[in-house]
Design an enzyme around this catalytic site. Structure first.
Site, mmCIF file in Angstrom:
data_model
loop_
_atom_site.group_PDB
_atom_site.id
_atom_site.type_symbol
_atom_site.label_atom_id
_atom_site.label_comp_id
_atom_site.label_asym_id
_atom_site.label_seq_id
_atom_site.Cartn_x
_atom_site.Cartn_y
_atom_site.Cartn_z
ATOM 1 N N ASP A 76 -6.756 10.520 5.141
ATOM 2 C CA ASP A 76 -8.159 10.748 5.495
ATOM 3 C C ASP A 76 -8.212 11.105 6.982
ATOM 4 O OD1 ASP A 76 -7.746 8.370 6.828
ATOM 5 O OD2 ASP A 76 -9.167 7.199 5.653
ATOM 6 N N GLY A 78 -9.842 9.631 9.498
ATOM 7 C CA GLY A 78 -10.086 8.560 10.455
ATOM 8 C C GLY A 78 -11.573 8.341 10.683
ATOM 9 N N GLY A 238 -19.209 10.161 2.272
ATOM 10 C CA GLY A 238 -20.455 9.481 2.602
ATOM 11 C C GLY A 238 -21.092 8.700 1.471
ATOM 12 N N ASP A 288 -10.126 7.933 -4.837
ATOM 13 C CA ASP A 288 -9.362 6.852 -4.233
ATOM 14 C C ASP A 288 -10.317 5.687 -4.088
ATOM 15 O OD1 ASP A 288 -10.770 8.134 -1.769
ATOM 16 O OD2 ASP A 288 -10.073 6.185 -1.071
ATOM 17 N N CYS A 326 -2.879 -4.457 -22.419
ATOM 18 C CA CYS A 326 -2.192 -3.787 -21.313
ATOM 19 C C CYS A 326 -0.679 -3.920 -21.479
ATOM 20 C CB CYS A 326 -2.635 -4.386 -19.970
ATOM 21 S SG CYS A 326 -1.795 -3.680 -18.537
ATOM 22 N N CYS A 328 1.551 -3.327 -19.106
ATOM 23 C CA CYS A 328 2.232 -3.369 -17.812
ATOM 24 C C CYS A 328 3.233 -4.518 -17.761
ATOM 25 C CB CYS A 328 1.227 -3.450 -16.658
ATOM 26 S SG CYS A 328 0.696 -5.109 -16.208
ATOM 27 N N CYS A 331 1.554 -8.061 -17.699
ATOM 28 C CA CYS A 331 0.955 -8.530 -18.948
ATOM 29 C C CYS A 331 1.993 -8.752 -20.035
ATOM 30 C CB CYS A 331 -0.105 -7.541 -19.419
ATOM 31 S SG CYS A 331 -1.513 -7.490 -18.302
ATOM 32 N N HIS A 357 -0.792 -5.215 -11.793
ATOM 33 C CA HIS A 357 -1.627 -5.075 -12.988
ATOM 34 C C HIS A 357 -2.865 -4.203 -12.722
ATOM 35 C CE1 HIS A 357 -4.153 -5.618 -16.449
ATOM 36 N NE2 HIS A 357 -5.119 -5.888 -15.589
HETATM 37 ZN ZN LIG Z 1 -1.336 -5.461 -17.151
#
Ligand SMILES: [Zn+2]
Length: 391
Positions: A76, A78, A238, A288, A326, A328, A331, A357
């Site tokens: 970005d 700044g 903004g 983001d 999930c 991941c 999990c 996670h």
């Molecule tokens: Zn997870």
């Protein structure tokens, strides 16, 4: 779905960019980020400028070399941190004088110095220096601020065009040849006129930012004037500055209408998993947000069953996974009871696992959106964001 071709990597869009403020996604090492499928990271110029300093990063080959990350990076300008972390900032036409939140020392950012810093940091995509208009603001204030952002966008572009070859990896022979190899591997992504032999020296891509507060007319004007200056991608800035969520959505929808659909459109600093799915569906290509990582550090976890505050005593004896839906690594391995214990005991591992996670949940959300777009609409071609120069 679109593809964003950056100097370091091809990014499938819509994409969520985790925030790596100080060249680090707090608590998660780079190899794990790769495994999670992170395609592009965001770094904050304000923080990196103060610590470790642009020159240190530049000498290490830019952020990619410094943090050992081969995939894409965006920084970005700044402007937003100066706005959000400095109540005593002084804004003039020339730029912004502010005090470091670390030691109180005085600093100055202008469109030119922001470009200089971002070129030194060497991200694939960099942002024009803008003024984030505070909320609430009256129309006159929103107009004055938007007009200054437009003038700053012109100055950002002028400085960038004159100095873009100073990027720390732009002239590096090794980087060029690995870039060329990558181009060969991705042969199908080359445009027809681009030959394999060209192995272009690439530069960063500078995106413009649309401001205009919550006024739809000013947003439209800002979009039109920023497009007139001409950038390879456009951001909506903004927002998420304290306005109601419905207003955010209204401004995003209205602004998207005025931004070219064949160029990347980046919504800055938004939002919850539901919001990123909604905005991606509306045509936003890049987003983001600090929410998944910051919330994780506070024990707030996003799951398919809603938000879970893992600190609660009700999870103390819960043997089930954090989110049964999930897949991941957190999990599939740990219980809610264990995660609750780590958090309650203030273990460093709690931050790591919670962040892994939450990021995984956000990235999966975007993966699902890309999948449904692929099924529904097919691929939406985006123009590449790297400048291809004649060798
Ligand atoms: Zn997870």
């Amino acid at each position: 779905m679109g593809k964003l071709i950056t100097p370091h990597a091809v990014v499938e869009t819509p994409v969520f960019m985790p925030v790596g403020t100080l060249a680090s996604v707090k608590g998660v090492p780079q190899d794990l980020l790769e495994e999670l499928g992170v395609q592009i990271l965001l770094g904050n110029t304000y923080h990196l400028y103060l610590r470790p300093g642009v020159e240190t990063v530049r000498r290490m080959g830019g952020l990619h070399g410094f943090m050992a990350w081969d995939r894409a990076i965006l920084t970005d300008s700044g402007g937003f941190q100066v706005f959000s972390l400095n109540e005593l900032r002084k804004v003039t036409e020339e730029g912004v004088t502010f005090r470091s939140h670390l030691d109180g020392s005085s600093h100055f950012f202008s469109p030119e110095s922001s470009m200089e810093a971002q070129i030194g940091l060497g991200a694939d995509i960099i942002m024009a220096f803008d003024e984030c208009t505070e909320f609430p603001a009256d129309r006159e204030r929103m107009r004055t601020s938007m007009e200054m952002t437009t003038r700053w966008a012109e100055r950002s572009k002028r400085y960038f065009e004159e100095h873009k070859h100073d990027v720390p990896w732009g002239s590096c022979q090794e980087r060029q040849s690995s870039g060329a190899r990558r181009q060969e591997e991705l042969g199908e992504l080359r445009s027809p006129g681009q030959t394999r032999a060209s192995a272009p020296t690439q530069t960063q891509a500078l995106f413009g930012i649309v401001q205009g507060g919550m006024d739809l007319g000013l947003r439209r004007e800002s979009a039109e004037r920023t497009i007139e200056i001409g950038f390879p991608g456009y951001a909506i800035g903004g927002l998420s500055v304290g306005e109601p969520r419905e207003v955010t959505r209204e401004v995003v929808e209205a602004t998207l209408d005025h931004l070219p659909a064949d160029q990347p459109r980046y919504l800055m600093g938004v939002g919850t998993p539901e919001e990123i799915a909604t905005y991606a569906g509306l045509g936003v290509d890049m987003m983001d947000c600090v929410l998944p990582t910051r919330a994780a550090r506070h024990g707030l976890l996003f799951t398919s069953e809603g938000k879970v505050s893992i600190k609660q005593a009700r999870y103390a004896n819960d043997a089930g996974p954090l989110d049964p839906a999930c897949g991941c690594r957190v999990c599939s391995r740990y219980s809610r009871a264990y995660l609750r214990h780590l958090y309650a005991s203030n273990e460093v591992l709690a931050q790591v696992l919670n962040t892994v996670h939450n990021l995984s949940f956000y990235l999966d959300t975007m993966r699902r959106v890309r999948h449904s777009i692929r099924l529904g609409e097919g691929t939406r071609p985006l123009s590449g964001v790297s400048s291809h120069l004649k060798p």
